[in-house]
Design an enzyme around this catalytic site. Structure first.
Site, PDB file in Angstrom:
ATOM      1  N   LYS A 115      31.204  36.647  48.390  1.00 19.80           N
ATOM      2  CA  LYS A 115      30.889  36.341  46.986  1.00 19.80           C
ATOM      3  C   LYS A 115      30.393  34.910  46.791  1.00 19.80           C
ATOM      4  O   LYS A 115      29.536  34.662  45.950  1.00 19.80           O
ATOM      5  CB  LYS A 115      32.109  36.600  46.097  1.00 19.80           C
ATOM      6  CG  LYS A 115      32.656  38.031  46.187  1.00 19.80           C
ATOM      7  CD  LYS A 115      31.597  39.102  45.998  1.00 19.80           C
ATOM      8  CE  LYS A 115      31.828  40.257  46.952  1.00 19.80           C
ATOM      9  NZ  LYS A 115      30.729  41.212  47.076  1.00 19.80           N
ATOM     10  N   GLU A 199      37.273  31.022  38.538  1.00 23.23           N
ATOM     11  CA  GLU A 199      36.313  31.162  37.433  1.00 23.23           C
ATOM     12  C   GLU A 199      37.051  31.232  36.117  1.00 23.23           C
ATOM     13  O   GLU A 199      38.216  31.618  36.065  1.00 23.23           O
ATOM     14  CB  GLU A 199      35.536  32.486  37.576  1.00 23.23           C
ATOM     15  CG  GLU A 199      34.472  32.498  38.631  1.00 23.23           C
ATOM     16  CD  GLU A 199      33.765  33.846  38.704  1.00 23.23           C
ATOM     17  OE1 GLU A 199      34.203  34.814  38.044  1.00 23.23           O
ATOM     18  OE2 GLU A 199      32.778  33.929  39.439  1.00 23.23           O
ATOM     19  N   HIS A 234      39.816  49.304  38.550  1.00 19.83           N
ATOM     20  CA  HIS A 234      38.550  49.084  39.246  1.00 19.83           C
ATOM     21  C   HIS A 234      37.938  50.342  39.804  1.00 19.83           C
ATOM     22  O   HIS A 234      37.008  50.299  40.591  1.00 19.83           O
ATOM     23  CB  HIS A 234      38.693  48.019  40.334  1.00 19.83           C
ATOM     24  CG  HIS A 234      39.209  46.746  39.788  1.00 19.83           C
ATOM     25  ND1 HIS A 234      38.501  45.997  38.877  1.00 19.83           N
ATOM     26  CD2 HIS A 234      40.398  46.113  39.947  1.00 19.83           C
ATOM     27  CE1 HIS A 234      39.217  44.951  38.519  1.00 19.83           C
ATOM     28  NE2 HIS A 234      40.369  44.996  39.134  1.00 19.83           N
ATOM     29  N   ARG A 291      24.180  48.985  48.356  1.00 16.68           N
ATOM     30  CA  ARG A 291      24.195  50.395  48.762  1.00 16.68           C
ATOM     31  C   ARG A 291      23.676  51.251  47.617  1.00 16.68           C
ATOM     32  O   ARG A 291      23.474  50.765  46.503  1.00 16.68           O
ATOM     33  CB  ARG A 291      25.641  50.819  49.045  1.00 16.68           C
ATOM     34  CG  ARG A 291      26.499  50.642  47.805  1.00 16.68           C
ATOM     35  CD  ARG A 291      27.905  51.195  47.928  1.00 16.68           C
ATOM     36  NE  ARG A 291      28.599  51.145  46.660  1.00 16.68           N
ATOM     37  CZ  ARG A 291      29.309  50.139  46.194  1.00 16.68           C
ATOM     38  NH1 ARG A 291      29.440  49.038  46.922  1.00 16.68           N
ATOM     39  NH2 ARG A 291      29.892  50.199  45.014  1.00 16.68           N
TER      40      ARG A 291
HETATM   41  C1  MV4 Z   1      35.614  39.111  36.217  1.00 11.85           C
HETATM   42  C2  MV4 Z   1      36.161  39.552  35.001  1.00 11.85           C
HETATM   43  C3  MV4 Z   1      36.394  38.614  34.019  1.00 11.85           C
HETATM   44  N1  MV4 Z   1      36.107  37.318  34.215  1.00 11.85           N
HETATM   45  N2  MV4 Z   1      35.328  37.799  36.367  1.00 11.85           N
HETATM   46  C4  MV4 Z   1      35.934  43.322  38.456  1.00 11.85           C
HETATM   47  C5  MV4 Z   1      35.277  43.814  39.663  1.00 11.85           C
HETATM   48  C6  MV4 Z   1      34.606  42.681  40.287  1.00 11.85           C
HETATM   49  N3  MV4 Z   1      33.259  43.019  40.559  1.00 11.85           N
HETATM   50  C7  MV4 Z   1      34.707  41.545  39.312  1.00 11.85           C
HETATM   51  N4  MV4 Z   1      35.421  42.036  38.183  1.00 11.85           N
HETATM   52  C8  MV4 Z   1      35.650  41.260  37.095  1.00 11.85           C
HETATM   53  N5  MV4 Z   1      35.375  39.954  37.221  1.00 11.85           N
HETATM   54  C9  MV4 Z   1      35.571  36.947  35.382  1.00 11.85           C
HETATM   55  N6  MV4 Z   1      35.303  35.655  35.576  1.00 11.85           N
HETATM   56  C10 MV4 Z   1      36.424  40.906  34.838  1.00 11.85           C
HETATM   57  C11 MV4 Z   1      36.174  41.763  35.890  1.00 11.85           C
HETATM   58  C12 MV4 Z   1      36.442  43.131  35.639  1.00 11.85           C
HETATM   59  C13 MV4 Z   1      37.735  43.585  35.443  1.00 11.85           C
HETATM   60  C14 MV4 Z   1      38.805  42.747  35.549  1.00 11.85           C
HETATM   61  C15 MV4 Z   1      40.078  43.212  35.316  1.00 11.85           C
HETATM   62  C16 MV4 Z   1      40.276  44.534  34.985  1.00 11.85           C
HETATM   63  C17 MV4 Z   1      39.243  45.409  34.924  1.00 11.85           C
HETATM   64  C18 MV4 Z   1      37.956  44.940  35.140  1.00 11.85           C
HETATM   65  C19 MV4 Z   1      36.912  45.814  35.033  1.00 11.85           C
HETATM   66  C20 MV4 Z   1      35.649  45.353  35.227  1.00 11.85           C
HETATM   67  C21 MV4 Z   1      35.429  44.009  35.524  1.00 11.85           C
END
Ligand code: MV4
Length: 480
Positions: A115, A199, A234, A291
């Site tokens: 990342k 973050e 997720h 993918r």
């Molecule tokens: C985040 C976020 C909020 N703030 N980053 C989830 C999967 C991964 N790709 C990154 N994700 C997230 N990153 C910041 N700075 C919220 C998510 C997020 C998420 C977080 C907690 C619970 C469910 C979620 C669903 C989608 C995305």
């Protein structure tokens, strides 16, 4: 390209083979002993058993799969999703053996798989990113300094993570030390790399991702967005295209940003750029998935394209034969992932025998399926049975058709997420389009599901009663 090996199982293996067949390309399936009677094995022109049921003794055995490919004169390997699909070492080994990997170059996978490396790669392209520090850390003191600067709540993420694994929200300074220690040890245990970064936590975002497709001549298209906010832990459950909140302007800006993310890692083939959006229409780049994704069918419905066909064509060196200006969104598509999980029991896997398994059919209904009646659902793999995809001219049409199609499924032997899908499609927040990534947490409970099921049963019995009374009236008239 005369013969493709599909290094996967279930619905996606069949999905890929269907397009290969349509294009006149022969197919090879690989399978574990748990899958010897599976549909993907029957569907392929040739099939080879590669090992025991656990994935690390079969579907994750890259070298073994390459050996099989070489012995059968295979020209290309399609990895599907999951398993080896985002394994840069596997892609590299495939390339080194003179076989085409249907996907990006191993180096693009490697960059986007980390990342922080991904953030670094896109830096020169002016892509909006969440406020934070793009620096790997493991110590609490630095974390404290960074958090103070960003302001709580913050999110700790594992650099080697992705898909939500190893993330920790920290609401206040007192919790930072504990959460940091957890995050670092979790990252070490899961990824063999304890590096994390910090973050600003975007508290109620939508998860919107852009599908891109790139050829080897420098052409990259964006195939618009998918809204994937309906997820639990997720795991996406319902996806749709287009999103009901993007304006045409924002769609273009995000599309162009996604194309730039792809360019930043010299991308080839199908890829997905994930963004978060907030209530003020800000968007932030999160990560790129290198993918073909589970939810690609909704994009196929609204664009009329076959993404696997495009993947195969660009992998064998062809130019993309459409331009961005030619692409237009038509209609609306929804996807429900039908898992063998019990929505009344915390979505616990519900494996067993599919004593009855009948799928809905009809215009604008697509079911990408990996199972058949009488088959056992193995405990070793992801318990997704099929994907139910519906299409309509409007979002509402797609929703109504989804509800009808859910009712037309007949599954006996295992519990499924079908009733949960219906719950979502009937929920006011979903219907209005006013929801975010907390939908499931905010609105779903087994009680709420049972309540809507009971109300429906009541309505159904009232309808039946009304009909009965009307029939009696007619009978009375006739007999009089
Ligand atoms: C985040 C976020 C909020 N703030 N980053 C989830 C999967 C991964 N790709 C990154 N994700 C997230 N990153 C910041 N700075 C919220 C998510 C997020 C998420 C977080 C907690 C619970 C469910 C979620 C669903 C989608 C995305």
């Amino acid at each position: 390209m005369k013969k493709i090996l599909v290094a996967n199982r279930g619905e996606i293996a069949i999905r890929v083979m269907k397009t290969a067949r349509k294009m006149g390309v022969k197919t090879v399936a690989v399978f574990s002993t748990a899958d010897r009677n599976s549909l993907h094995v029957k569907y392929a022109d040739e099939a080879v058993c590669i090992g025991e049921p656990p994935s690390n003794q079969s579907y994750l055995l890259g070298s073994k799969i390459i050996e099989v490919a070489k012995s059968l004169g295979v020209d290309a390997i399609h990895p599907g999703y999951g398993f080896l699909s985002e394994n840069a070492d596997f892609a590299e080994e495939v390339e080194k053996n003179g076989i085409i990997f249907i996907g990006p170059k191993s180096q693009s996978i490697r960059v986007m798989g980390d990342k922080l490396a991904a953030k670094d790669a896109v830096k020169s392209y002016d892509i909006p990113m969440v406020p934070g520090f793009d620096k790997a850390i493991t110590d609490v003191a630095t974390a404290k300094e960074m958090a103070a600067e960003i302001g709580f709540p913050i999110l700790i993420k594992a650099s080697a993570g992705g898909g939500g694994k190893g993330m920790r929200v920290v609401e206040k300074e007192e919790d930072l030390e504990t959460e940091m220690n957890h995050a670092v040890s979790e990252a070490t245990a899961s990824f063999g790399n304890g590096s994390v970064f910090i973050e600003k936590y975007i508290s109620s975002p939508r998860h919107i991702e852009i599908q891109i497709m790139a050829d080897s001549f420098g052409n990259t298209l964006y195939l618009f967005e998918r809204e994937c906010s309906i997820q639990r832990r997720h795991q996406k459950v319902v996806e749709e295209a287009p999103s009901s909140v993007l304006t045409p302007e924002l769609r273009n800006i995000m599309g162009e940003a996604a194309v730039n993310v792809a360019k930043s890692c010299d991308y080839l083939g199908a890829g997905t750029v994930e963004f978060l959006t907030d209530d003020d229409n800000n968007f932030y780049f999160l990560e790129m998935n290198t993918r073909l994704q589970v939810e690609h069918p909704v994009t196929e419905f609204i664009t009329g394209l076959d993404l696997v066909e495009m993947q195969i064509k660009v992998a064998r060196g062809e130019k993309l034969d459409i331009r961005q200006e030619d692409l237009k969104i038509k209609g609306h598509a929804l996807e429900l992932r039908v898992y063998a999980e019990d929505p009344l029991n915390n979505f616990a896997p519900s494996v067993g025998n599919l004593e009855e398994y009948k799928l809905p059919v009809g215009k604008n209904i697509r079911v990408d399926n990996g199972f058949e009646e009488g088959q056992d659902v193995p405990i070793y793999y992801d318990p997704m049975l099929s994907k139910l995809v519906t299409y309509g001219e409007t979002r509402n049409e797609a929703i109504q058709l989804m509800i009808k199609a859910i009712n037309d499924y007949k599954v006996v032997g295992v519990e499924t997420t079908l009733p949960f899908g219906k719950f979502v499609c009937e929920h006011e927040a979903f219907v209005s389009g006013n929801f975010n990534t907390h939908f499931v947490k905010n609105y779903y409970s087994p009680e709420a599901l049972e309540k809507t099921a009971k109300e429906e049963a009541k309505v159904a019995s009232l309808v039946a009663l009304k009909q009965y009374l009307e029939d009696k009236k007619i009978l009375r008239v006739i007999s009089e």
